[in-house]
Design an enzyme around this catalytic site. Sequence first.
Site, mmCIF file in Angstrom:
data_model
loop_
_atom_site.group_PDB
_atom_site.id
_atom_site.type_symbol
_atom_site.label_atom_id
_atom_site.label_comp_id
_atom_site.label_asym_id
_atom_site.label_seq_id
_atom_site.Cartn_x
_atom_site.Cartn_y
_atom_site.Cartn_z
ATOM 1 N N LYS A 174 4.797 -95.078 -3.788
ATOM 2 C CA LYS A 174 5.017 -93.670 -4.158
ATOM 3 C C LYS A 174 6.289 -93.125 -3.504
ATOM 4 O O LYS A 174 7.028 -92.348 -4.105
ATOM 5 C CB LYS A 174 3.802 -92.814 -3.787
ATOM 6 C CG LYS A 174 2.628 -93.010 -4.714
ATOM 7 C CD LYS A 174 2.902 -92.383 -6.046
ATOM 8 C CE LYS A 174 2.026 -92.723 -7.221
ATOM 9 N NZ LYS A 174 0.776 -93.387 -7.106
ATOM 10 N N LYS A 205 -1.129 -106.606 -21.918
ATOM 11 C CA LYS A 205 -2.019 -105.519 -21.547
ATOM 12 C C LYS A 205 -1.808 -104.282 -22.403
ATOM 13 O O LYS A 205 -0.677 -103.850 -22.611
ATOM 14 C CB LYS A 205 -1.763 -105.168 -20.069
ATOM 15 C CG LYS A 205 -2.847 -104.338 -19.482
ATOM 16 C CD LYS A 205 -2.705 -104.243 -17.971
ATOM 17 C CE LYS A 205 -3.733 -103.270 -17.427
ATOM 18 N NZ LYS A 205 -3.190 -102.154 -16.718
ATOM 19 N N LYS A 240 -0.837 -97.156 -21.809
ATOM 20 C CA LYS A 240 0.024 -96.100 -22.352
ATOM 21 C C LYS A 240 1.431 -96.143 -21.754
ATOM 22 O O LYS A 240 2.373 -95.662 -22.364
ATOM 23 C CB LYS A 240 -0.615 -94.732 -22.160
ATOM 24 C CG LYS A 240 -0.892 -94.356 -20.720
ATOM 25 C CD LYS A 240 -1.476 -92.950 -20.697
ATOM 26 C CE LYS A 240 -1.744 -92.454 -19.301
ATOM 27 N NZ LYS A 240 -2.606 -93.250 -18.470
#
Length: 331
Positions: free
Chosen positions: A111, A194, A197
């Site tokens: 992150k 896979k 989205k």
Amino acid sequence: MEIILSGIRSTGQLHLGNYFGAIRNFVKLQHTHNCYFFIADYHSLTTHPTPENLQANVTQVLVEYLASGLDPEKATIYIQSDVPEVCELYLLLTMNAYVGELERCTSFKEKIRKQPNNVNSGLLTYPVLMAADILLHKAHKVPVGKDQEQHLEMARTFAGRFNRLYNNDYFPSPKAFNFGDALVKIPGLDGSTKMGKSEGDANAIYLADSEKTIHKKIMRAVTDSGPEKPNQEKAQAIQNLFDIMTVVSDKQTIAFFEEAYSKCTIRYGDMKKQLAADVYKFIEPIGNRIRELNQKPEFIREVADYGAEKARKSARKTISEVREIIGFRTV
Ligand code: TRP
């Protein structure tokens, strides 16, 4: 009865990959275990501090899970922020979560790289909030994917540390729940392994997609120029179409196209048409329920309130016991 708990991300439409991954298994688990499923909307603020459609996104996820078969009478289904007791447990757990161990967490480091301008302390303590989610209901098992294993490990660390510090065995050590073979991986329509989205909308078939959209997406799915010799090995993109067929089509249909492929007589256009029809047949009842539930916002609110009430009952008990163990006055 064993307690199972899982947090659900609060954004994004659900697709066939989600369905054959977690959702379908949650639906089964609710009959055999004491299940808690919640939508992790507090967590979403660590990456989206001012979400435009927080309520709408959360409601949509709830609608899609209900449409897929989660039953509010069988499982406790709630929205994280409807149960603010988790915040108190989170606060108490932060007191013995060391900054060093939180900084070493893989997801935190990732992150930092992804959002260098918003390294908020919620990101650092993300695993503590997740541990609080789990320990709030003293869950025994948590279905997690690979990416969440480290977080679960930390929940075990915090639970164990709490128990040692206060000299008791209050929190059970939460273990990973493995779906094993029941976890079916659905590939993407773009030739990738896979469905997701993040790979773009054309790669995924959403549970709410219309018949037309499904048809269009599948007709555009990546293929190759066709097999050139008998029994030729399939390219990934072709294997993907067969893999999707495995979960939605009947045996004869699959056998028919397998044979056509091995004999080099296959016409991908025909296969895609069949696949689109079978995918829609499978998804239609779920999609219809999604559309129905979308017309009933009051009902969805009632379901959320009902779940929150059940969850708060269990949460209040834990909080009061934890306060007593630490030495606070119980409230
Ligand atoms: N971190 C999980 C994810 O990104 C979501 C989550 C939040 C969760 N709290 C949880 C999962 C508790 C399991 C248990 O998918």
